[in-house]
Scaffold this motif. Structure first.
Motif, PDB file in Angstrom:
ATOM      1  N   VAL A  77      12.712  15.144 -53.795  1.00  0.00           N
ATOM      2  CA  VAL A  77      11.255  15.243 -53.732  1.00  0.00           C
ATOM      3  C   VAL A  77      10.777  15.266 -55.179  1.00  0.00           C
ATOM      4  O   VAL A  77      11.073  16.202 -55.921  1.00  0.00           O
ATOM      5  CB  VAL A  77      10.785  16.505 -52.985  1.00  0.00           C
ATOM      6  N   LYS A  78      10.066  14.226 -55.598  1.00  0.00           N
ATOM      7  CA  LYS A  78       9.699  14.112 -57.010  1.00  0.00           C
ATOM      8  C   LYS A  78       8.216  14.374 -57.239  1.00  0.00           C
ATOM      9  O   LYS A  78       7.383  14.148 -56.364  1.00  0.00           O
ATOM     10  CB  LYS A  78      10.078  12.731 -57.564  1.00  0.00           C
ATOM     11  N   ASN A  79       7.912  14.848 -58.430  1.00  0.00           N
ATOM     12  CA  ASN A  79       6.523  14.955 -58.853  1.00  0.00           C
ATOM     13  C   ASN A  79       5.918  13.552 -58.868  1.00  0.00           C
ATOM     14  O   ASN A  79       6.539  12.613 -59.370  1.00  0.00           O
ATOM     15  CB  ASN A  79       6.466  15.591 -60.243  1.00  0.00           C
ATOM     16  N   PRO A  80       4.696  13.364 -58.324  1.00  0.00           N
ATOM     17  CA  PRO A  80       4.126  12.011 -58.241  1.00  0.00           C
ATOM     18  C   PRO A  80       4.000  11.309 -59.591  1.00  0.00           C
ATOM     19  O   PRO A  80       4.083  10.079 -59.652  1.00  0.00           O
ATOM     20  CB  PRO A  80       2.736  12.258 -57.637  1.00  0.00           C
ATOM     21  N   LEU A 100      10.966  11.155 -51.941  1.00  0.00           N
ATOM     22  CA  LEU A 100       9.666  11.407 -51.325  1.00  0.00           C
ATOM     23  C   LEU A 100       8.776  12.187 -52.277  1.00  0.00           C
ATOM     24  O   LEU A 100       9.237  12.716 -53.296  1.00  0.00           O
ATOM     25  CB  LEU A 100       9.838  12.203 -50.031  1.00  0.00           C
ATOM     26  N   THR A 101       7.489  12.276 -51.948  1.00  0.00           N
ATOM     27  CA  THR A 101       6.589  13.207 -52.620  1.00  0.00           C
ATOM     28  C   THR A 101       6.186  14.285 -51.624  1.00  0.00           C
ATOM     29  O   THR A 101       6.389  14.149 -50.417  1.00  0.00           O
ATOM     30  CB  THR A 101       5.335  12.492 -53.171  1.00  0.00           C
ATOM     31  N   GLU A 102       5.594  15.370 -52.142  1.00  0.00           N
ATOM     32  CA  GLU A 102       5.394  16.542 -51.280  1.00  0.00           C
ATOM     33  C   GLU A 102       4.328  16.335 -50.215  1.00  0.00           C
ATOM     34  O   GLU A 102       4.251  17.121 -49.273  1.00  0.00           O
ATOM     35  CB  GLU A 102       5.110  17.786 -52.113  1.00  0.00           C
ATOM     36  N   VAL A 103       3.520  15.268 -50.295  1.00  0.00           N
ATOM     37  CA  VAL A 103       2.558  15.030 -49.214  1.00  0.00           C
ATOM     38  C   VAL A 103       3.275  14.676 -47.912  1.00  0.00           C
ATOM     39  O   VAL A 103       2.767  14.927 -46.824  1.00  0.00           O
ATOM     40  CB  VAL A 103       1.522  13.941 -49.583  1.00  0.00           C
ATOM     41  N   GLU A 104       4.467  14.091 -48.024  1.00  0.00           N
ATOM     42  CA  GLU A 104       5.271  13.822 -46.827  1.00  0.00           C
ATOM     43  C   GLU A 104       5.675  15.129 -46.153  1.00  0.00           C
ATOM     44  O   GLU A 104       5.610  15.253 -44.926  1.00  0.00           O
ATOM     45  CB  GLU A 104       6.510  13.013 -47.206  1.00  0.00           C
ATOM     46  N   ILE A 176       6.120   8.194 -49.324  1.00  0.00           N
ATOM     47  CA  ILE A 176       5.964   8.633 -47.930  1.00  0.00           C
ATOM     48  C   ILE A 176       6.824   7.769 -47.015  1.00  0.00           C
ATOM     49  O   ILE A 176       7.139   6.619 -47.323  1.00  0.00           O
ATOM     50  CB  ILE A 176       4.490   8.586 -47.472  1.00  0.00           C
ATOM     51  N   GLU A 177       7.183   8.350 -45.876  1.00  0.00           N
ATOM     52  CA  GLU A 177       7.912   7.617 -44.833  1.00  0.00           C
ATOM     53  C   GLU A 177       7.193   7.727 -43.499  1.00  0.00           C
ATOM     54  O   GLU A 177       6.801   6.731 -42.913  1.00  0.00           O
ATOM     55  CB  GLU A 177       9.352   8.136 -44.710  1.00  0.00           C
ATOM     56  N   ALA A 178       6.989   8.950 -43.023  1.00  0.00           N
ATOM     57  CA  ALA A 178       6.376   9.168 -41.703  1.00  0.00           C
ATOM     58  C   ALA A 178       4.899   9.528 -41.799  1.00  0.00           C
ATOM     59  O   ALA A 178       4.216   9.564 -40.773  1.00  0.00           O
ATOM     60  CB  ALA A 178       7.126  10.275 -40.962  1.00  0.00           C
ATOM     61  N   PHE A 179       4.393   9.810 -42.987  1.00  0.00           N
ATOM     62  CA  PHE A 179       3.016  10.291 -43.184  1.00  0.00           C
ATOM     63  C   PHE A 179       2.026   9.468 -42.353  1.00  0.00           C
ATOM     64  O   PHE A 179       1.990   8.253 -42.428  1.00  0.00           O
ATOM     65  CB  PHE A 179       2.662  10.211 -44.661  1.00  0.00           C
ATOM     66  N   HIS A 180       1.174  10.189 -41.583  1.00  0.00           N
ATOM     67  CA  HIS A 180       0.322   9.505 -40.600  1.00  0.00           C
ATOM     68  C   HIS A 180      -1.015  10.236 -40.458  1.00  0.00           C
ATOM     69  O   HIS A 180      -1.132  11.192 -39.693  1.00  0.00           O
ATOM     70  CB  HIS A 180       1.061   9.450 -39.259  1.00  0.00           C
ATOM     71  N   PRO A 181      -2.037   9.818 -41.190  1.00  0.00           N
ATOM     72  CA  PRO A 181      -3.367  10.411 -41.003  1.00  0.00           C
ATOM     73  C   PRO A 181      -4.050   9.847 -39.761  1.00  0.00           C
ATOM     74  O   PRO A 181      -3.801   8.701 -39.372  1.00  0.00           O
ATOM     75  CB  PRO A 181      -4.115   9.995 -42.270  1.00  0.00           C
ATOM     76  N   ALA A 206       0.801   0.109 -52.987  1.00  0.00           N
ATOM     77  CA  ALA A 206       0.983   1.568 -52.944  1.00  0.00           C
ATOM     78  C   ALA A 206      -0.178   2.226 -52.213  1.00  0.00           C
ATOM     79  O   ALA A 206       0.029   3.091 -51.345  1.00  0.00           O
ATOM     80  CB  ALA A 206       1.108   2.116 -54.363  1.00  0.00           C
ATOM     81  N   LYS A 207      -1.401   1.830 -52.529  1.00  0.00           N
ATOM     82  CA  LYS A 207      -2.569   2.384 -51.838  1.00  0.00           C
ATOM     83  C   LYS A 207      -2.532   2.056 -50.349  1.00  0.00           C
ATOM     84  O   LYS A 207      -2.906   2.881 -49.504  1.00  0.00           O
ATOM     85  CB  LYS A 207      -3.854   1.823 -52.456  1.00  0.00           C
ATOM     86  N   TRP A 208      -2.112   0.858 -50.030  1.00  0.00           N
ATOM     87  CA  TRP A 208      -2.106   0.376 -48.637  1.00  0.00           C
ATOM     88  C   TRP A 208      -1.106   1.148 -47.779  1.00  0.00           C
ATOM     89  O   TRP A 208      -1.191   1.152 -46.553  1.00  0.00           O
ATOM     90  CB  TRP A 208      -1.818  -1.120 -48.619  1.00  0.00           C
ATOM     91  N   ASN A 209      -0.170   1.849 -48.420  1.00  0.00           N
ATOM     92  CA  ASN A 209       0.766   2.701 -47.682  1.00  0.00           C
ATOM     93  C   ASN A 209       0.054   3.749 -46.840  1.00  0.00           C
ATOM     94  O   ASN A 209       0.628   4.266 -45.882  1.00  0.00           O
ATOM     95  CB  ASN A 209       1.711   3.421 -48.656  1.00  0.00           C
ATOM     96  N   ILE A 210      -1.183   4.082 -47.190  1.00  0.00           N
ATOM     97  CA  ILE A 210      -1.896   5.130 -46.451  1.00  0.00           C
ATOM     98  C   ILE A 210      -1.999   4.806 -44.976  1.00  0.00           C
ATOM     99  O   ILE A 210      -2.047   5.701 -44.129  1.00  0.00           O
ATOM    100  CB  ILE A 210      -3.304   5.373 -47.061  1.00  0.00           C
ATOM    101  N   GLN A 211      -1.997   3.508 -44.626  1.00  0.00           N
ATOM    102  CA  GLN A 211      -2.190   3.128 -43.227  1.00  0.00           C
ATOM    103  C   GLN A 211      -0.914   2.658 -42.537  1.00  0.00           C
ATOM    104  O   GLN A 211      -0.960   2.251 -41.373  1.00  0.00           O
ATOM    105  CB  GLN A 211      -3.264   2.034 -43.131  1.00  0.00           C
ATOM    106  N   LYS A 212       0.220   2.740 -43.224  1.00  0.00           N
ATOM    107  CA  LYS A 212       1.405   2.048 -42.689  1.00  0.00           C
ATOM    108  C   LYS A 212       1.889   2.612 -41.359  1.00  0.00           C
ATOM    109  O   LYS A 212       2.522   1.899 -40.584  1.00  0.00           O
ATOM    110  CB  LYS A 212       2.532   2.024 -43.724  1.00  0.00           C
ATOM    111  N   ASN A 213       1.589   3.880 -41.069  1.00  0.00           N
ATOM    112  CA  ASN A 213       2.007   4.477 -39.795  1.00  0.00           C
ATOM    113  C   ASN A 213       0.848   4.690 -38.823  1.00  0.00           C
ATOM    114  O   ASN A 213       1.031   5.300 -37.772  1.00  0.00           O
ATOM    115  CB  ASN A 213       2.719   5.809 -40.053  1.00  0.00           C
ATOM    116  N   MET A 214      -0.335   4.178 -39.200  1.00  0.00           N
ATOM    117  CA  MET A 214      -1.492   4.348 -38.316  1.00  0.00           C
ATOM    118  C   MET A 214      -1.394   3.405 -37.119  1.00  0.00           C
ATOM    119  O   MET A 214      -0.777   2.338 -37.189  1.00  0.00           O
ATOM    120  CB  MET A 214      -2.788   4.109 -39.096  1.00  0.00           C
ATOM    121  N   THR A 215      -2.017   3.808 -36.014  1.00  0.00           N
ATOM    122  CA  THR A 215      -1.967   3.049 -34.770  1.00  0.00           C
ATOM    123  C   THR A 215      -3.387   2.667 -34.337  1.00  0.00           C
ATOM    124  O   THR A 215      -4.367   3.003 -35.008  1.00  0.00           O
ATOM    125  CB  THR A 215      -1.317   3.885 -33.655  1.00  0.00           C
TER     126      THR A 215
END
Length: 450
Positions: A77-80, A100-104, A176-181, A206-215
């Motif tokens: 888990v690394k500092n961003p 990973l980062t701690e938001v995960e 992030i891997e599973a992060f899902h807002p 990188a920014k687009w990762n925010i939606q990668k697990n959204m449905t």
């Protein structure tokens, strides 16, 4: 908090402390992981490491020995802020260790649904607006993430009745891997942090990762002032809800100086508590989240009318002898300063600008500088800003630091004028960060008041 078993008895290396690393280490320890913390600062100068050691967590300080990674860690888990070309990170990835980062971690343990906000500019203001509007509407919005509150710490205290309103940087979203807002906002996408990401395309990814697990049950709120956002809207599983100040969209939009949501007038633009066209965009994104969350128009109106801004982000700091002072120290790039200037009458503005020289000229800022009453320039980038001022026909003074610049700007101002610190540059040539720079501006203003 969900007491998950994902990390129990797993060897985890936390690379880099600061607030997020310290929080991640404690959380992982609480979840039963075998934690080692590695931080470059010497132990005797490292109170966070000292505290963690007292709690029984292994710490390695004063450097980053590569042989540490031979201890069969299962996760890093690394500092961003630590780049991916850091030798420790490169070796971890080469060994197949997930980074990973701690938001995960925050996502994995959070009982509260998450609203994620990212973008190049406006993240902090939009995040704060959303949290305040939700809280005013009876849905407790809790700030977390890049806004200064470690997500993995805040998530431990949040309940399923709260909403975790999380500001997310591109650095955090790469880990992030599973992060899902359940909802996500991308305020805008501009070429920034390219020294970290290498290219604009990689930054956008990188920014687009925010939606990668959204449905299809989730909502992605995008700025349709940008053609890039319209293109990206075709590439997500989430429901896209646009906002725009330029056209009527099936979402939140500005028309005839009124803010609308899907054909319904919500509030007049002039009633917003903070100035500037960029804050209209921030308010539209906030309205989209609020309406999707069932918040009433009256609550939205009252909250946004009373919104006083965010410290260091076009923060109204007070006045002396009829001169108003605005602290926009967080404007570390040209676009942010352009947006700040758009909220004022240039003829009344004395602009304080300058800072770290990144080698770029300021030609694109020239149209926004025209008509300024005066500029006060400082830092490594002063000579480049002088050229821009000359092109814009604006006279300028030079200053040694922000305190000197603030006093000189006040000397040039009269009743009704505005002293605006909006540097268009990072602070690192003179200050540790933009907060320290902004605090010096505020402290000097306090002296002037005295």
């Amino acid at each position: 908090m969900k007491y998950i078993s994902n990390f129990r008895n797993k060897k985890v290396l936390v690379l880099g402390l600061a607030k997020s690393g310290e929080s991640a280490a404690r959380l992982l320890d609480k979840l039963g992981a075998i934690v080692t913390v590695n931080d470059g600062k010497p132990f005797e100068e490292n109170p966070a490491a000292q505290s963690l050691l007292e709690e029984g967590i292994k710490v390695v300080t004063g450097g980053h020995p590569l042989e540490l990674l031979d201890e069969d860690f299962e996760l890093m888990v690394k500092n961003p802020g630590i780049p991916y070309d850091n030798p420790m990170v490169e070796k971890a990835l080469a060994k197949g260790i997930p980074v990973l980062t701690e938001v995960e971690l925050a996502y994995l343990i959070s009982d509260a649904p998450i609203i994620g906000i990212t973008g190049s500019n406006g993240k902090t203001t939009t995040t704060t607006m959303i949290a305040e509007v939700l809280s005013a509407g009876g849905q407790k919005g809790i700030l977390a993430g890049n806004i200064g509150f470690p997500a993995s710490q805040v998530a431990q205290e949040a309940t399923d009745k709260d909403r975790l309103v999380m500001e997310l940087s591109s650095f955090q979203l790469m880990g992030i891997e599973a992060f899902h807002p359940q909802m996500a906002v991308i305020t805008n996408l501009m070429p920034t942090h390219l020294d970290y990401h290498g290219s604009f395309e990689d930054y956008v990814a990188a920014k687009w990762n925010i939606q990668k697990n959204m449905t299809a049950q989730d909502f992605l709120i995008l700025n349709f002032n940008q053609d890039l956002a319209k293109d990206l809207a075709q590439k997500t599983q989430a429901q896209v809800l646009p906002f725009s100040t330029k056209e009527v969209v099936d979402g939140a939009y500005l028309k005839d100086d009124v803010l609308y949501f899907r054909g319904e007038a919500v509030m007049a633009a002039q009633d917003l508590g903070v100035p500037g066209s960029h804050n209209i965009e921030n308010a539209l994104a906030t309205i989209a989240v609020a309406k999707l969350s069932g918040i009433s128009n009256r609550t939205i109106q009252e909250s946004l009318a009373n919104f006083g801004g965010v410290k260091h982000r076009l923060q109204y700091a007070g006045q002396v002898a009829g001169v108003k002072f605005y602290n926009d120290s967080k404007s570390t790039n040209i676009l942010a300063t352009q947006k700040a200037l758009s909220g004022f009458d240039n003829q009344k503005v004395i602009l304080i600008a300058g800072g770290l020289d990144r080698g770029n000229e300021f030609d694109e800022l020239v149209p926004d500088l025209k008509g300024l009453k005066r500029m006060v320039l400082l830092g490594q980038a002063a000579d480049r800003l002088k050229r821009a001022a000359d092109q814009a026909g604006v006279s300028y003074l030079e200053a040694t630091d922000v305190a000197d610049a603030t006093r000189k700007a006040f000397d040039q101002a009269g009743p009704g004028d505005i002293v605006l610190l909006s540097p268009a540059n990072a602070s690192w040539d003179m200050y540790a960060n933009f907060e320290v720079r902004g605090d010096e501006f505020l402290a000097t203003l306090a002296e002037l008041k005295g």
